[in-house]
Scaffold this active site. Structure first.
Site, PDB file in Angstrom:
ATOM      1  N   GLY A  42     -17.024 -30.604 -17.845  1.00  0.00           N
ATOM      2  CA  GLY A  42     -17.225 -32.027 -18.045  1.00  0.00           C
ATOM      3  C   GLY A  42     -16.238 -32.610 -19.036  1.00  0.00           C
ATOM      4  N   ASN A  50     -22.743 -28.679 -26.751  1.00  0.00           N
ATOM      5  CA  ASN A  50     -23.860 -28.348 -25.858  1.00  0.00           C
ATOM      6  C   ASN A  50     -25.090 -27.910 -26.633  1.00  0.00           C
ATOM      7  OD1 ASN A  50     -22.950 -26.968 -22.590  1.00  0.00           O
ATOM      8  ND2 ASN A  50     -22.549 -28.965 -23.446  1.00  0.00           N
ATOM      9  N   ASN A 107     -25.317 -23.388 -19.505  1.00  0.00           N
ATOM     10  CA  ASN A 107     -25.496 -24.769 -19.065  1.00  0.00           C
ATOM     11  C   ASN A 107     -24.536 -25.077 -17.920  1.00  0.00           C
ATOM     12  OD1 ASN A 107     -24.269 -27.891 -20.205  1.00  0.00           O
ATOM     13  ND2 ASN A 107     -26.124 -27.628 -19.027  1.00  0.00           N
ATOM     14  N   ARG A 184     -16.984 -37.824 -27.433  1.00  0.00           N
ATOM     15  CA  ARG A 184     -16.478 -37.323 -26.153  1.00  0.00           C
ATOM     16  C   ARG A 184     -15.111 -37.917 -25.823  1.00  0.00           C
ATOM     17  NH1 ARG A 184     -19.248 -33.997 -22.638  1.00  0.00           N
ATOM     18  NH2 ARG A 184     -21.050 -33.115 -23.693  1.00  0.00           N
ATOM     19  N   HIS A 268     -29.388 -34.104 -16.286  1.00  0.00           N
ATOM     20  CA  HIS A 268     -28.642 -32.847 -16.272  1.00  0.00           C
ATOM     21  C   HIS A 268     -28.727 -32.108 -17.603  1.00  0.00           C
ATOM     22  CE1 HIS A 268     -25.757 -30.060 -14.605  1.00  0.00           C
ATOM     23  NE2 HIS A 268     -24.887 -30.291 -15.570  1.00  0.00           N
ATOM     24  N   TRP A 269     -28.864 -32.849 -18.686  1.00  0.00           N
ATOM     25  CA  TRP A 269     -28.863 -32.240 -20.012  1.00  0.00           C
ATOM     26  C   TRP A 269     -30.279 -31.837 -20.415  1.00  0.00           C
ATOM     27  CZ3 TRP A 269     -25.374 -36.282 -22.926  1.00  0.00           C
ATOM     28  CH2 TRP A 269     -24.038 -36.116 -22.513  1.00  0.00           C
TER      29      TRP A 269
END
Length: 288
Positions: A42, A50, A107, A184, A268-269
């Site tokens: 990602g 993470n 993950n 990010r 998703h997390w």
């Protein structure tokens, strides 16, 4: 793919180990049986982003190692397809630190990497926990919404495209803070990190992968998941738009000792949005 905010920090030790293919860097905390935490792919991803919010709970029971995969801007890049180099880096890491076997939490991409290690080096993996990622799309579209957003960013990065992808990762948009966006965006500017992203999600890479899958005699990895002999916990967000929840149906059947837990109101997390429940269920599974 995953993330956490800086307010979730738990004190750990940064380390690095020299291997035959460059330096691997990691965070380390806790005492007890070894537990490897493998990050996803990602935009602007890292192992620390993470799992830093989960480290305190797991370090109460385990000697935790958050490994940074090659080519994501922290450990030395090694070239090649990031998924395959990630799997080999786990083996190199364990050998360099004399870790004979360990439980693994992975993950998304990290879960696929953990499954690869469990299939090819079964003596190294005592238990496997995956967070999304593992398995084929059965009913959902492929590429998924999240993958298409990654493709758009890989082909032409922008802050707006990053925000669209981040919002796709979660059920609750409040999780996507300005702090997370800034972090990010800054991390995604690293050339090695973007090169890995393009190698996995750029239009050219996706087209080549689809062409290869249609013309290859090599079976897809998920068709060989019966080789994962260790106890396995598949965890999933019911509202995952990156890896929709039809994907674990085949792994749940193929992996002999697999169980599946789906978390409601979660994208998703899982380790972020369902943090407390995920940590409780995962800890119980690993200590069982």
């Amino acid at each position: 793919m995953g993330g956490s905010t800086s307010g979730d920090l738990y004190e750990s030790t940064k380390g690095e180990v020299v291997t035959e293919k460059g330096v691997l860097r990691y965070h380390e905390a806790g005492e007890g049986p070894p537990l490897l935490l493998l990050h996803g792919s990602g935009i602007g991803v890292s192992g620390w982003r993470n799992y830093r919010g989960n480290l305190e709970v797991f370090a109460e029971h385990f000697h935790c190692y958050i490994l940074e995969f090659p080519g994501f801007g922290i450990s030395d890049p090694v070239g090649g397809q990031p998924m395959m180099t990630a799997a080999s880096s786990v083996v190199r890491f364990m050998k360099a630190l004399n870790i004979e076997s360990a439980a693994i939490i992975g993950n998304s991409m990290g879960g696929i990497v953990g499954a690869h290690v469990a299939m090819t080096h079964p003596h190294l993996v005592t238990k496997l926990v995956t967070i999304g990622g593992v398995g084929p799309n059965i009913f959902s579209q492929n590429p998924s919404e999240g993958t298409r957003l990654l493709q758009e960013f890989a082909d032409g990065p922008s802050r707006e495209k990053l925000v669209r992808w981040l919002n796709c990762m979660v059920y609750d948009p409040a999780v996507i803070t300005e702090e997370r966006i800034d972090e990010r965006w800054e991390a995604s500017s690293d050339p090695a990190s973007h090169e890995s992203l393009s190698a996995m999600y750029g239009s050219k890479a996706i087209e080549e992968r689809q062409h290869s899958s249609r013309n290859s005699d090599t079976p897809p990895y998920w068709s060989m998941l019966h080789k994962v002999k260790c106890p396995t916990l598949l965890t999933w967000g019911r509202d995952d738009r990156q890896c929709p929840p039809d994907m674990p149906m085949l792994p749940m059947r193929y992996i002999p000792n697999a169980e599946l837990h789906i978390f409601p109101n979660c994208g998703h997390w899982v380790m972020i949005e369902a943090q407390e429940a995920f940590e409780r269920i995962t800890t119980e599974f690993l200590l069982r």
